[in-house]
Design a protein around this motif. Structure first.
Motif, PDB file in Angstrom:
ATOM      1  N   ALA A 291       0.833  -1.203   0.000  1.00 48.46           N
ATOM      2  CA  ALA A 291       0.000   0.000   0.000  1.00 48.46           C
ATOM      3  C   ALA A 291       0.869   1.254   0.000  1.00 48.46           C
ATOM      4  O   ALA A 291       0.558   2.239  -0.671  1.00 48.46           O
ATOM      5  CB  ALA A 291      -0.926  -0.003   1.211  1.00 48.46           C
TER       6      ALA A 291
ATOM      7  N   VAL B  36       8.836  -2.277 -14.903  1.00 48.83           N
ATOM      8  CA  VAL B  36       8.166  -2.814 -13.716  1.00 48.83           C
ATOM      9  C   VAL B  36       6.895  -1.996 -13.500  1.00 48.83           C
ATOM     10  O   VAL B  36       6.924  -0.875 -13.022  1.00 48.83           O
ATOM     11  CB  VAL B  36       9.109  -2.862 -12.478  1.00 48.83           C
TER      12      VAL B  36
ATOM     13  N   GLY C 101       6.284   4.483  -6.705  1.00 51.55           N
ATOM     14  CA  GLY C 101       5.237   4.742  -5.736  1.00 51.55           C
ATOM     15  C   GLY C 101       3.867   4.692  -6.383  1.00 51.55           C
ATOM     16  O   GLY C 101       3.709   4.183  -7.482  1.00 51.55           O
TER      17      GLY C 101
ATOM     18  N   GLY D 263       4.543  -8.597  -4.947  1.00 53.77           N
ATOM     19  CA  GLY D 263       4.548  -8.394  -6.389  1.00 53.77           C
ATOM     20  C   GLY D 263       5.417  -9.400  -7.119  1.00 53.77           C
ATOM     21  O   GLY D 263       5.463  -9.441  -8.350  1.00 53.77           O
TER      22      GLY D 263
ATOM     23  N   ARG E 163       3.137  -2.636  -4.967  1.00 55.39           N
ATOM     24  CA  ARG E 163       3.462  -4.060  -4.837  1.00 55.39           C
ATOM     25  C   ARG E 163       4.676  -4.477  -5.672  1.00 55.39           C
ATOM     26  O   ARG E 163       5.301  -5.493  -5.410  1.00 55.39           O
ATOM     27  CB  ARG E 163       2.256  -4.931  -5.163  1.00 55.39           C
ATOM     28  N   GLN E 164       5.007  -3.645  -6.669  1.00 55.32           N
ATOM     29  CA  GLN E 164       6.145  -4.012  -7.517  1.00 55.32           C
ATOM     30  C   GLN E 164       7.462  -4.035  -6.756  1.00 55.32           C
ATOM     31  O   GLN E 164       8.425  -4.624  -7.219  1.00 55.32           O
ATOM     32  CB  GLN E 164       6.230  -3.075  -8.726  1.00 55.32           C
TER      33      GLN E 164
ATOM     34  N   ILE F  70       7.318  -7.426 -14.954  1.00 55.48           N
ATOM     35  CA  ILE F  70       8.634  -7.133 -14.392  1.00 55.48           C
ATOM     36  C   ILE F  70       9.704  -7.758 -15.260  1.00 55.48           C
ATOM     37  O   ILE F  70       9.632  -8.947 -15.560  1.00 55.48           O
ATOM     38  CB  ILE F  70       8.795  -7.719 -12.959  1.00 55.48           C
TER      39      ILE F  70
ATOM     40  N   LEU G 195       1.141 -10.370 -13.627  1.00 54.36           N
ATOM     41  CA  LEU G 195       1.381  -8.966 -13.306  1.00 54.36           C
ATOM     42  C   LEU G 195       1.963  -8.859 -11.908  1.00 54.36           C
ATOM     43  O   LEU G 195       1.594  -9.650 -11.057  1.00 54.36           O
ATOM     44  CB  LEU G 195       0.074  -8.160 -13.381  1.00 54.36           C
ATOM     45  N   PRO G 196       2.821  -7.880 -11.625  1.00 52.13           N
ATOM     46  CA  PRO G 196       3.310  -6.851 -12.551  1.00 52.13           C
ATOM     47  C   PRO G 196       4.137  -7.416 -13.719  1.00 52.13           C
ATOM     48  O   PRO G 196       4.609  -8.547 -13.664  1.00 52.13           O
ATOM     49  CB  PRO G 196       4.208  -5.985 -11.659  1.00 52.13           C
TER      50      PRO G 196
ATOM     51  N   PHE H 111       4.271   1.537  -0.809  1.00 48.57           N
ATOM     52  CA  PHE H 111       5.338   1.691  -1.805  1.00 48.57           C
ATOM     53  C   PHE H 111       5.009   1.052  -3.161  1.00 48.57           C
ATOM     54  O   PHE H 111       5.805   1.139  -4.088  1.00 48.57           O
ATOM     55  CB  PHE H 111       6.645   1.088  -1.259  1.00 48.57           C
TER      56      PHE H 111
END
Lengths: 251, 197
Positions: free
Chosen positions: A118, B140, B48, A166, A122-123, B114, B111-112, A120
């Protein structure tokens, strides 16, 4: 086409890259930035740095190393080891890490995954799972493989994805250091269980092992340590081998 | 030459700053309008979440001022996505400099998105100088911009999407040039050249 990634992993103790068996007899391998740049030149797609320092001072040194790495490296890198609070995640991302991996802390406080995602995105949240094959299936281990948990590996990976991970860094700890090949069954099952990318780890010893983990195991990326550090193979050699066999890689 | 890097909530910017510095730029990393407006070019980095970024930039007066910028501008990842009409992520509004709508990948399995994917130039552009017709770059993200007349580079992940866009002096890359090895550095070098001219 998205390529399969080859990821060398470096253990860092008190700000230096080290090599050792089960965290004993640590041997100094060099500076994390210098070694990172060498791997970048040798075709690594990404790097993982694991902090194995136990002291507060060691952690601080690691953060400073992350800052130096981010300033020099031109490929992405993940950091992990001892990350146990949202503040730890923030500190490492601000230092310049692209992703932070959570292992023991994610098991003990799963909310850390959702809070991290939330705050930063999920990647940048990687769930590291240490799995060991046992009679009743694959179990999740924590604290560097020393402590067995009640968690079953596939359902934990799925839960981790739902919570906010992620990416999953999946280590077959029974294969770690054996050079016997990746655990293909484990990898494939986790890949099928989740919708986020999966990095397979543990057991790489020969070129064919990488091919297997991508074709049969369906992994998105493969991680190795010892075999790269000893110079047995370079990431570039692995990728040339894979390309010849029809696997999409970045060359 | 001064190049501004826009500071905002959630931005992890050490790599882009050091990459620009390595290429000889004097980086002004700031969330203050009066500092940014003095620069020869602006970079809008992308990390972010979308909504906090919009709120943060609005509160500093940067958001409403950005469309008037008349020198080279480079949006990276989220920084490119926020140049469109709006984004499904959040959802959040965009600056409207590009007509695209940012949506979740529709056809992708995983997903993502990357990793390293191929970028293929579809229109000649100064950013392409010294780069091959197609090259690998590091992505990403989970949301993407559709293909349009603003697309100058495209990639594929289950479907085709815009990986480099341009409208006048505004450029955007969905990938991270600062994380894309030599090719990424070459693209940034080309952008700095545009700032100088």
């Amino acid at each position: 086409m998205l390529t399969r990634r080859i990821i060398p992993c470096l253990d860092v103790h008190e700000g230096r890259v080290v090599k050792g068996v089960q965290f004993v007899n640590l041997r100094d391998m060099g500076d994390p930035v210098e070694l990172g740049l060498i791997y970048e030149a040798l075709g690594a797609d990404e790097l993982v740095y694991l902090d194995i320092s136990a002291s507060v001072e060691g952690r601080r040194t690691f953060t400073r190393a992350v800052e130096r790495i981010a300033s020099r490296l031109r490929i992405p890198f993940t950091v992990g080891g001892g990350v146990s609070t949202v503040e730890d995640i923030r500190r490492l991302l601000e230092a310049g890490a692209d992703k932070v991996s959570l292992n023991t802390a994610a098991v003990l406080q799963p909310a850390l995954l959702s809070e991290g995602a939330a705050l930063f995105g999920r990647q940048c949240v990687v769930l590291a799972v240490d799995a060991l094959a046992e009679r009743d299936g694959y179990r999740v281990y924590i604290r560097g493989g020393r402590e067995k948990t009640e968690l079953e590996a596939f359902s934990w990976c799925r839960a981790g994805e739902v919570l906010g991970a992620g990416e999953i860094l999946l280590t077959a700890i029974g294969r770690d250091g054996t050079r016997q090949g990746f655990d293909i069954y484990l990898t494939k099952k986790v890949v099928e269980a989740v919708n986020v990318p999966v990095i397979a780890s543990g057991g790489a010893g020969r070129l064919e092992h990488f091919l297997e983990v991508f074709t049969e195991g369906k992994a998105d990326a493969a991680l190795a340590a010892g075999l790269f550090h000893e110079g047995t193979l370079t990431p570039q050699q692995v990728k040339l081998f894979l390309k010849d066999r029809g696997i999409a890689v970045r060359l | 030459m001064k190049v501004g890097v826009i500071a905002y909530t959630g931005g992890n910017v050490r790599s882009i700053r050091s990459a620009l510095e390595e290429l000889g730029a004097e980086v002004v990393y700031s969330d203050q309008l009066r500092m940014l407006r003095e620069c020869a070019g602006l970079v809008f980095p992308g990390v972010g979440a979308a909504l906090p970024a919009v709120h943060d930039l609005r509160s500093r007066g940067i958001w409403d001022w950005l469309p008037q910028w008349d020198r080279p501008f480079l949006g990276i990842c989220l920084g490119m996505q926020l140049l469109g009409r709006e984004t499904e992520e959040g959802p959040a509004p965009g600056l409207g400099i590009f007509p695209f709508h940012i949506q979740l990948f529709r056809a992708a399995v995983r997903l993502p998105h990357i990793g390293w994917n191929l970028v293929r130039w579809t229109q000649k552009d100064p950013l392409q100088e010294g780069l091959p017709e197609s090259f690998y770059a590091y992505f990403v993200h989970s949301y993407r911009a559709e293909i349009g007349e603003y697309t100058i580079g495209m990639s594929e992940y289950g479907e085709a999407f815009s990986s480099v866009v341009r409208n006048g002096l505004f450029w955007g890359t969905q990938f991270h040039p600062e994380k894309s090895g030599n090719e990424g550095m070459q693209l940034l070098r080309n952008f700095l050249k545009l700032c100088k001219s």
